[in-house]
Enzyme design. Structure first.
Site, mmCIF file in Angstrom:
data_model
loop_
_atom_site.group_PDB
_atom_site.id
_atom_site.type_symbol
_atom_site.label_atom_id
_atom_site.label_comp_id
_atom_site.label_asym_id
_atom_site.label_seq_id
_atom_site.Cartn_x
_atom_site.Cartn_y
_atom_site.Cartn_z
ATOM 1 C CB SER A 142 -0.942 0.001 1.211
ATOM 2 O OG SER A 142 -0.206 -0.034 2.412
ATOM 3 C CE LYS A 157 -3.547 1.304 4.696
ATOM 4 N NZ LYS A 157 -3.352 0.826 3.317
#
Length: 814
Positions: free
Chosen positions: A695, A738
């Site tokens: 990611s 996140k």
């Protein structure tokens, strides 16, 4: 049995007469694995005809012969070195046949002889032998040795019943030390090698010393054997005595009308089996074990094993069950009172109750797996589910379990065997339909004792757990009505087969607003009650709680928040107990006096736009976190240097990002020579923490592009997404964590892959309200958003100036 006529025959056979040099010539035979001592009559089995012919000839002629012993009985000797150097002159009796058809003969040893050579041209074969005469140099030493041997042999004769008493009397009257040594050696139970070793010792003193050593070993063996026999006999006598006394007690109790205690216990166990109303197969097994128990003596070691086994069968729940409370409003109320938020989990439980209400027992119990960071309420929610359903709640921690027998149990053949922890927990529950929580399923281990994860496959499979097999019980146990709930911080360690059997429900981290609500509704009242200060009125300001969350804790859950509130309560409790004044409200300004200086600084890692520095978003087992990625160029040979404990996947993402930059070099006006003349170093701070995953791909690409183009990166942007070599951006996981990490760090703008738009459903509305989310599908979109165009390119201008100076020097030279 030795024939007396044969013994008298030996007296008429004279020894061979030596010549003036002390040498005799006699026929010889080979005796393998046999040792004959001087003066000792020994029966020998004859297996070959040649030896029998020599013996018959010698017996007919009243002659002695020589008995040789080969060093290796499996090898036919051909040289003098193949036999032992010391042989024995013997007189032989008449050949006789045993009942099984073999030839046997009595042989009397006469004297030791030393082999010199063979005489090949004489028939029958003869051997030259030189007679060895034993000598005694020191009579006192021999007398001392003889007395020692006699003393040891008398002690051995007392301990060994196989040595006749007349042998002891006869040996006591012997005056010749050599004859005494040979006679005792022939009496002892020695090996063939030890007998041959004694036979080879022509020196009398050495023979007596060796015999003394053998006698001491024999005496030690007999004494140890006697001690063991005495102990065994004492234990047997004790057991017999105890059994005898118990039988007497039983008879006396019968006469007094009190009954047999052991029989009463058998009757009591039988009554327990009847009252337990066991299933047919289990009842038959229990009755068989009870029949075995009744036939055993009360003091048999197996009595306790069978009694414990029957007790497990009787006390386990086989049909006892709790009645489910299927009131949806009641369940909703219980779940909302005990836990704040968690809408998906509560909805799944209410759906389960609704289906149970409509379909009764047709529905199989689900196997739920709560996955999320620590402190978000996974374990406590299991208790609330049991409370809402009206079922028993049991918990089993699997952290650190490495033995398969912990799950399936040990077989009864092992000492101290017990059922596995699954069956033990079911006994503790007392019903066949409890809420069974298995904590920390991702912490299971595996070693040489088996794989506990594989053993759980049967437990958590609705197709199999109706006949769960425990090694101790050895009968099937029904787990199909149990509501299994497992917890884990991450699904990565779980095997695909085990994960396939469970319904995974994600637990995300709490937002700041949710933590404040949980603190006011649950944590603060609980801590006040635990610290005994419910009678005082003290309140927490919202800004104080915000400060505790932001500056004193850094977590996805509320466990540390609860701990910090507990610290404040302890200080309040002390002031109340000492009668000192205490504040009526806990404010942010006074928080440092209660908790000390803040542990976490409420600011981002960097707040200014920099070249080669980009902010990414990462998922961790403890929630989300921000990730600063630094890229720097310096003259070199085009190497890529990666530091910061990067995993294989993240290293590959960095290589993919660099490759993308090289393919787009012309578009960004970057000379291709820069990739060969400059090294690029990528570093992610907090190097002690391992990092991995795809990611960070777009964050790595932006940092690299910023370093090569010398364009600054906007510090108010954070990003996440996987990059391909063509610049496409692929979706990633952990979006909610996140987003919460970006909000906690004060970052307002977040770049996400377009395919992750569906994940915004799980994000609270107050978080989305504060954030500006940019969805992208290509790297070009990211570049336009976060890279700031420079006013000039100093590094490239210096490079062109250097090349221009080099060209001028080349022209001057030409």
């Amino acid at each position: 049995m030795v024939n007396r006529n044969d013994v008298r025959d030996f007296f008429i056979i004279p020894d061979a007469e030596p010549n003036q040099d002390g040498i005799i010539e006699c026929p010889y035979i080979i005796l393998a694995d046999a040792a004959i001592y001087p003066g000792i009559i020994t029966p020998i089995i004859i297996e070959d005809s040649e030896t029998a012919d020599v013996i018959e000839t010698a017996h007919d002629n009243n002659q002695t012969i020589i008995a040789l012993t080969p060093r290796d009985s499996s090898v036919i000797f051909s040289e003098l070195s193949d036999i032992y150097p010391v042989a024995i002159e013997i007189a032989v009796g008449e050949l006789l046949q045993t009942p099984n058809g073999q030839d046997s003969v009595l042989m009397q040893g006469r004297r030791r002889v030393e082999i010199l050579s063979f005489v090949p041209d004489t028939s029958p074969p003869t051997i030259r032998a030189k007679v060895h005469i034993d000598s005694s140099d020191d009579v006192e030493n021999l007398d001392t040795a003889t007395m020692t041997i006699l003393s040891l042999f008398r002690r051995i004769g007392e301990l060994n019943p196989n040595i006749p008493a007349d042998i002891l009397e006869y040996i006591t009257d012997i005056d010749d030390p050599g004859w005494l040594a040979d006679l005792i050696a022939s009496t002892l139970a020695l090996t063939v090698e030890e007998r041959l070793h004694i036979l080879q010792l022509t020196n009398l003193e050495e023979r007596l010393i060796e015999l003394t050593s053998l006698l001491r070993e024999e005496l030690n063996t007999l004494e140890l054997r006697g001690e063991i026999n005495n102990q065994v006999q004492q234990e047997i006598d004790h057991a017999h005595r105890e059994n005898f006394l118990r039988e007497q007690i039983r008879v006396i109790q019968g006469e007094l009308g009190e009954g047999d205690i052991f029989q009463e216990e058998i009757n009591e166990i039988h009554q327990q089996i009847v009252e337990a109303r066991l299933p047919k197969e289990i009842n038959e097994r229990a009755q068989r074990e009870l029949s075995r128990l009744a036939m055993m003596p009360p003091m048999s070691p197996e009595v306790g094993i069978i009694r414990t086994y029957i007790n497990w069968l009787v006390t386990l729940p086989w049909h006892q069950k709790s009645d489910d409370n299927l009131d949806l409003e009641h369940a909703q109320k219980i779940l909302d009172i005990d836990h704040y938020g968690l809408p998906r989990v509560k909805e799944r439980i209410l759906e389960y109750i609704a289906v149970r209400k409509l379909a009764a027992d047709k529905m199989r119990s689900p196997v739920l797996c709560f996955v999320g960071p620590p402190g978000v309420g996974k374990t406590s929610l299991g208790k609330s589910i049991a409370k809402a359903l009206g079922r028993e709640f049991v918990r089993l921690s699997l952290g650190g379990v490495r033995d398969e027998a912990e799950i399936r149990g040990h077989r009864r053949t092992y000492i101290g065997a017990l059922p596995g922890r699954i069956v033990q927990t079911m006994k503790r529950a007392g019903t066949i339909n409890p809420v069974f929580m298995m904590d920390e399923i991702d912490k299971l281990g595996m070693d040489f004792r088996g794989d506990p994860t594989a053993a759980l496959l049967e437990v958590l499979d609705p197709e199999q757990n109706n006949e769960f097999s425990d090694h101790y019980l050895e009968v099937p146990y029904d787990l199909s009505q149990v509501l299994f709930i497992t917890t884990a911080n991450d699904t990565y360690p779980l095997s695909a087969a085990l994960l396939d059997r469970m319904e995974v429900i994600e637990f995300s981290g709490y937002t700041e607003e949710e933590k404040i609500a949980i603190a006011r509704k649950h944590l603060i009242p609980k801590q006040f009650d635990e610290h005994g200060i419910t009678n005082i009125k003290v309140g927490f300001d919202t800004r104080a709680l915000q400060s505790i969350i932001r500056e004193y804790t850094y977590e996805a859950g509320v466990r540390n928040l609860n701990r910090e509130i507990g610290k404040v309560c302890r200080k309040l409790a002390r002031r109340v107990a000492e009668g000192q004044p205490y504040p009526k409200r806990i404010t942010r300004a006074k928080l440092s006096e209660w908790l000390g200086p803040p542990e976490y600084i409420e600011q981002r890692v960097h707040t200014e736009d920099l070249i080669g520095v980009a902010t990414g978003l990462a998922w961790t087992s403890g929630g989300g976190d921000t990730l600063t990625i630094e890229a720097s160029l310096f003259p070199g040979k085009g190497s890529l240097i990666l530091t910061g404990q990067l995993g294989d996947v993240m290293q590959e993402s960095a290589q993919a990002a660099l490759s993308y930059m090289r393919t787009r070099a012309e578009d960004f006006n970057v000379p291709h020579d820069d990739f060969e003349n400059y090294d690029i170093h990528i570093h992610i701070p907090e190097g002690a923490i391992p990092k991995d995953g795809p990611s960070a791909g777009i964050t790595l690409a932006i940092a690299i592009m910023s370093a090569f183009t010398e364009r600054k990166v906007r510090s108010d942007f954070a990003m996440t997404g996987e990059i391909t070599l063509r610049g496409n951006i692929l979706p990633v996981g952990g979006i909610k964590e996140k987003m919460l990490a970006a909000r906690r760090a004060g970052i307002k703008h977040v770049i996400l892959p377009a395919q992750n738009k569906k994940d915004l459903v799980d994000i609270p509305a107050e978080v989305l309200k504060d954030m500006n989310i940019v969805f992208v599908t290509k790297m070009d979109q990211v570049v336009k958003k976060v890279l700031i165009k420079p006013s000039s390119n100093t590094r490239k201008r210096n490079r062109r100036t250097k090349e221009g100076n080099q060209n001028s020097r080349e022209q001057e030279t030409s």
